[in-house]
Design an enzyme around this catalytic site. Structure first.
Site, mmCIF file in Angstrom:
data_model
loop_
_atom_site.group_PDB
_atom_site.id
_atom_site.type_symbol
_atom_site.label_atom_id
_atom_site.label_comp_id
_atom_site.label_asym_id
_atom_site.label_seq_id
_atom_site.Cartn_x
_atom_site.Cartn_y
_atom_site.Cartn_z
ATOM 1 C CG ASP A 193 -1.891 0.717 1.382
ATOM 2 O OD1 ASP A 193 -1.213 2.125 0.100
ATOM 3 O OD2 ASP A 193 -2.978 0.675 1.932
ATOM 4 C CE1 TYR A 253 -4.505 -1.452 11.270
ATOM 5 C CE2 TYR A 253 -4.445 0.137 11.779
ATOM 6 C CZ TYR A 253 -5.307 -1.058 10.738
ATOM 7 O OH TYR A 253 -6.041 -1.636 9.773
ATOM 8 C CE LYS A 296 -6.422 -6.911 10.160
ATOM 9 N NZ LYS A 296 -5.551 -7.739 11.154
ATOM 10 C CG ASP A 297 -0.625 -7.768 8.327
ATOM 11 O OD1 ASP A 297 0.675 -6.725 8.271
ATOM 12 O OD2 ASP A 297 -1.298 -8.087 8.719
ATOM 13 C CG ASP A 355 -12.562 2.560 5.491
ATOM 14 O OD1 ASP A 355 -13.179 3.586 4.841
ATOM 15 O OD2 ASP A 355 -11.919 2.655 6.136
HETATM 16 C C1 F6R Z 1 -8.480 -1.159 7.569
HETATM 17 C C2 F6R Z 1 -8.315 0.603 6.541
HETATM 18 C C3 F6R Z 1 -8.908 1.909 6.975
HETATM 19 C C4 F6R Z 1 -8.820 2.698 7.786
HETATM 20 C C5 F6R Z 1 -9.451 4.081 8.558
HETATM 21 C C6 F6R Z 1 -8.604 4.833 9.284
HETATM 22 O O1 F6R Z 1 -7.011 -1.703 6.373
HETATM 23 O O2 F6R Z 1 -6.721 1.163 5.971
HETATM 24 O O3 F6R Z 1 -10.492 0.632 7.347
HETATM 25 O O4 F6R Z 1 -8.043 2.276 9.442
HETATM 26 O O5 F6R Z 1 -10.022 4.323 7.324
HETATM 27 O O6 F6R Z 1 -8.262 5.562 8.584
HETATM 28 P P1 F6R Z 1 -6.976 6.401 9.096
HETATM 29 O O7 F6R Z 1 -6.397 5.763 10.321
HETATM 30 O O8 F6R Z 1 -5.815 6.355 7.811
HETATM 31 O O9 F6R Z 1 -7.779 7.583 8.896
HETATM 32 MG MG MG Z 2 -5.742 -2.658 1.125
HETATM 33 MG MG MG Z 3 -4.351 2.496 3.046
#
Ligand code: F6R
Ligand code: MG
Ligand code: MG
Length: 365
Positions: A11, A227, A230-231, A285
């Site tokens: 990513d 954190y 995700k992987d 998401d």
């Molecule tokens: C899950 C993912 C998203 C983010 C969420 C909060 O793998 O990437 O669900 O965890 O959108 O993201 P931030 O903390 O970047 O605002």
């Molecule tokens: Mg991803």
């Molecule tokens: Mg991402």
């Protein structure tokens, strides 16, 4: 001829949140890989994306863990991440956790699935890529493909497949591995991989030693110690004549199993098989996605892809996945939509719980 297929993903930045890889980042990766092709580092490539993850699918003759291939992939991601940062794309460079390349891309953030084989007269493979889930998402489908005759008729019908397969299972907590043969050790295998948050399938071999499948099992949180997303895993599976049929491989994804991931990497949701054009997780998401791209490996080149879940035969799986999504969402912030405390260890939730720690007192009565 010996050919290696390497799928390396990261990513490196996305559009409108963690939703979609911008076209210009994919173009930049394509440019970088086509220069590597001209220099002879690789023989062929495709660049694709699943949600906010960019996948470099490459063929070459250099074997697995080749530092020239890994370094080129790392530099490709680095350059794309630089553009992502310049443009202020979201989470630019998210998975590139280490500064300098150290001989292998393993342990640096990106996920890797690669294997080497002697090309058969015709060599079909399927490349899977997921978003908003973790490597454990492959446990159930890979098990069903290679060990469950209710999924794969070939295990019963085809004398070449009747002996079964050998599974390499990793204990991701202890960094240990074990090999288990099926059908002989079927129950032992299930005893481990059913606990998919700890034990993940890394590779599958035919009993004659031929590699059949490989899954990326890198864990971002273990590299970063916190954190960072995700992987989202990738996998490669060889199919047909002496391996499972492409249709047996795809069949294992028709049941939208519950996997960890989804919103904030903290929720269980259905793994939804989609065409690449639909691999843009939006609702909460998600829900988690998987795409399947089919290729013929031909004298070291990649012919294709065929977008294998782009088929009405998977419409019902997708509909079911949307029903399950509604049902799971109605649990809101409660288990089992929310993951278990152990699985939430590497999310941001423990920071919230920590604040309450001082207020806990012994229970007297
Ligand atoms: C899950 C993912 C998203 C983010 C969420 C909060 O793998 O990437 O669900 O965890 O959108 O993201 P931030 O903390 O970047 O605002
Ligand atoms: Mg991803
Ligand atoms: Mg991402």
């Amino acid at each position: 001829m010996h050919t290696t297929v390497s799928v390396i993903k990261a990513d490196i930045g996305s559009l409108a949140g963690h939703v979609k890889v911008p076209e210009e980042l994919l173009k930049l990766c394509e440019g970088s890989l086509s220069r590597a092709l001209k220099k002879g580092v690789i023989k062929d490539f495709r660049v694709t994306s699943c949600g906010d993850d960019t996948e470099l699918i490459m063929s070459h003759g250099r074997g697995v863990d080749n530092s020239a291939v890994h370094e080129m992939a790392w530099n490709t991601f680095k350059t794309a991440a630089d553009l992502a940062k310049k443009r202020h794309y979201y989470a630019a460079g998210q998975d590139l956790l280490v500064e300098a390349f150290t001989g292998t891309i393993r342990g640096m953030g990106p996920g890797i699935a690669e294997f080497e084989f002697e090309e058969r007269p015709s060599e079909p493979i399927v490349v899977f890529a997921c978003d908003k889930t973790s490597p454990s998402a492959f446990n159930l489908p890979i098990f069903r493909i290679f060990a469950d005759p209710f999924n794969s008729a070939g295990l019963i019908i085809d004398p070449k497949l009747h002996p079964g397969f050998k599974f390499e299972v990793h204990d991701v907590q202890k960094a240990k591995r074990v090999f288990l043969s099926c059908p002989e050790e079927l129950y032992d295998l299930i005893a481990l991989i059913g606990m998919s948050s700890r034990y993940v399938i890394k590779r599958v071999f035919r009993k004659d030693g031929e590699i059949a499948a490989v899954v990326s099992t890198e864990r971002l949180s273990q590299v970063a110690g916190r954190y960072v997303g995700k992987d989202d895993p990738v996998a490669i599976v060889r199919t047909q004549s002496g391996f499972m049929a492409t249709g047996e491989v795809l069949e294992a994804f028709s049941m939208p199993q519950l996997v960890p991931g989804w919103m904030r990497g903290s929720h269980r949701g259905p793994l939804t098989p989609v065409a690449q054009r639909d691999a843009h997780p939006t609702r909460f998401d998600g829900p988690p996605r998987v795409i399947a791209l089919g290729f013929q490996v031909s004298d070291g080149k990649l012919l294709g892809p065929a977008d294998l879940f782009d088929d009405v035969a998977f419409d019902d799986s997708r509909r079911k996945a949307m029903e399950i999504s509604d049902y799971m969402r109605r649990h809101g912030p409660f288990e089992p939509h929310l993951l278990s405390p152990e699985e939430l260890e590497y999310t941001t939730l423990p920071q919230v719980i920590e604040r309450l720690k001082k207020r806990f007192e012994p229970v007297k009565g």
